[in-house]
Scaffold this active site. Structure first.
Site, PDB file in Angstrom:
ATOM      1  N   GLU A   1       0.862  -1.244   0.001  1.00  0.00           N
ATOM      2  CA  GLU A   1      -0.141   0.138  -0.055  1.00  0.00           C
ATOM      3  C   GLU A   1       0.769   1.381   0.093  1.00  0.00           C
ATOM      4  O   GLU A   1       0.472   2.399  -0.524  1.00  0.00           O
ATOM      5  CB  GLU A   1      -0.834  -0.030   1.200  1.00  0.00           C
ATOM      6  CG  GLU A   1      -2.095  -1.196   1.218  1.00  0.00           C
ATOM      7  CD  GLU A   1      -2.710  -1.232   2.531  1.00  0.00           C
ATOM      8  OE1 GLU A   1      -3.984  -1.257   2.575  1.00  0.00           O
ATOM      9  OE2 GLU A   1      -2.019  -1.792   3.445  1.00  0.00           O
TER      10      GLU A   1
ATOM     11  N   GLY B   1     -12.413  -3.705   2.663  1.00  0.00           N
ATOM     12  CA  GLY B   1     -13.177  -4.646   2.263  1.00  0.00           C
ATOM     13  C   GLY B   1     -14.476  -3.930   2.036  1.00  0.00           C
ATOM     14  O   GLY B   1     -14.882  -3.053   2.850  1.00  0.00           O
TER      15      GLY B   1
ATOM     16  N   MET C   1      -8.860  -2.619   9.060  1.00  0.00           N
ATOM     17  CA  MET C   1      -8.120  -3.299  10.378  1.00  0.00           C
ATOM     18  C   MET C   1      -7.394  -1.885  10.851  1.00  0.00           C
ATOM     19  O   MET C   1      -6.773  -2.067  12.053  1.00  0.00           O
ATOM     20  CB  MET C   1      -7.155  -4.398  10.248  1.00  0.00           C
ATOM     21  CG  MET C   1      -8.046  -5.381   9.591  1.00  0.00           C
ATOM     22  SD  MET C   1      -6.694  -6.772   9.589  1.00  0.00           S
ATOM     23  CE  MET C   1      -7.925  -7.880   8.759  1.00  0.00           C
ATOM     24  N   GLU C   2      -7.269  -0.619  10.680  1.00  0.00           N
ATOM     25  CA  GLU C   2      -6.419   0.206  11.122  1.00  0.00           C
ATOM     26  C   GLU C   2      -7.175   1.791  11.274  1.00  0.00           C
ATOM     27  O   GLU C   2      -6.743   2.553  12.075  1.00  0.00           O
ATOM     28  CB  GLU C   2      -5.226   0.455  10.205  1.00  0.00           C
ATOM     29  CG  GLU C   2      -4.285  -0.661  10.222  1.00  0.00           C
ATOM     30  CD  GLU C   2      -4.657  -1.644   9.128  1.00  0.00           C
ATOM     31  OE1 GLU C   2      -4.321  -3.034   9.202  1.00  0.00           O
ATOM     32  OE2 GLU C   2      -5.589  -1.448   8.236  1.00  0.00           O
TER      33      GLU C   2
ATOM     34  N   ASP D   1     -12.204  -6.155  -2.034  1.00  0.00           N
ATOM     35  CA  ASP D   1     -13.308  -7.170  -1.990  1.00  0.00           C
ATOM     36  C   ASP D   1     -14.467  -6.756  -1.706  1.00  0.00           C
ATOM     37  O   ASP D   1     -14.669  -5.855  -0.810  1.00  0.00           O
ATOM     38  CB  ASP D   1     -12.791  -8.365  -1.238  1.00  0.00           C
ATOM     39  CG  ASP D   1     -12.850  -8.042   0.340  1.00  0.00           C
ATOM     40  OD1 ASP D   1     -13.482  -7.961   1.108  1.00  0.00           O
ATOM     41  OD2 ASP D   1     -11.567  -7.192   0.733  1.00  0.00           O
TER      42      ASP D   1
END
Length: 241
Positions: A14, A80, A171-172, A195
């Site tokens: 990323e 996601g 997740m962050e 996704d």
């Protein structure tokens, strides 16, 4: 004088699209992090990848603030899709961000005594992002993001969708927003979808991460170019808390 912007990504893939954008780049190490500093389109910047998960992201955000002296943080990378209307390679920009796996009263009844569970995106950065979305020529959506420690699938996805109504999950982002809130500096998350809600999250992430990371970096770069020519900048003038 333009503010120094922190670019925080979760993974090296990323971060990779940002590195060629950094002029006069220098590199140093701190707290097991590799920090790249320079200028992106005349905007001073410090960029790094934190590693996945909330604690790693929080450590990296505090390093950017304390050591690199950044005046705002953009969390860029992948996510996601949760909302059924979101498609792979759409980019989501956070109007507000929350944890989906933390009890709601943890942040409202105790430190930092927030009015709600949601960390708002910075209004000035959001205004630049609106302009950047037009410049990018890519599908860009503005809305809620949520953060937790695992890939969501099946019933877990539906539970998060019903409880929080987010466009996407990662997740962050909320952890970085949390650190920015505690330090009183502007925050924004820019995440491109790897996704959708009806596909296998982990497998699609691996397949689409590189392209999604490139798109997120393009949108973030468009924002920084808008910042570089902004006639008024409350971040640079210290007008924000």
């Amino acid at each position: 004088m333009l503010p120094k912007i922190g670019i925080l990504c979760a993974g090296d893939e990323e971060l990779a699209p940002f590195l060629p954008l950094l002029d006069r780049r220098s590199v140093r190490r701190q707290a097991m992090l590799t920090i790249h500093e320079g200028w992106i389109s005349s905007v001073p910047a410090a960029a790094l990848y934190s590693g996945v998960c909330k604690v790693n992201a929080a450590i990296a955000a505090q390093v950017l603030i304390d050591s690199c002296r950044v005046e705002a943080i953009i969390n860029a990378g992948t996510a996601g899709g949760i909302d059924p209307s979101i498609s792979i390679f759409d980019t989501v920009i956070s109007t507000e961000t929350a944890y989906h796996d933390v009890a709601e009263d943890i942040l409202t009844e105790f430190h930092p005594w927030m009015d709600s569970i949601w960390f708002p995106g910075d209004p000035f950065l959001l205004s630049l992002a609106t302009q950047a979305a037009q410049d990018s020529g890519r599908p860009v959506r503005f809305g809620r993001m949520v953060t937790g420690e695992a890939f969501l699938s099946g019933p877990g996805t539906e539970a998060v969708r019903s409880a929080f109504h987010p466009l996407c999950a990662d997740m962050e982002s909320a952890a970085v927003a949390h650190v920015c809130h505690a330090n009183g500096i502007p925050f924004l998350s820019i995440r491109t979808i790897t996704d959708s809600a009806d596909r296998s999250a982990a497998a699609c992430f691996e397949e689409n991460c590189r392209r999604a990371s490139e798109i997120a970096a393009q949108v973030a770069h468009a924002l920084l170019k808008r910042l570089a020519v902004s006639e008024s900048c409350p971040i640079a003038k210290g007008e924000l808390p």
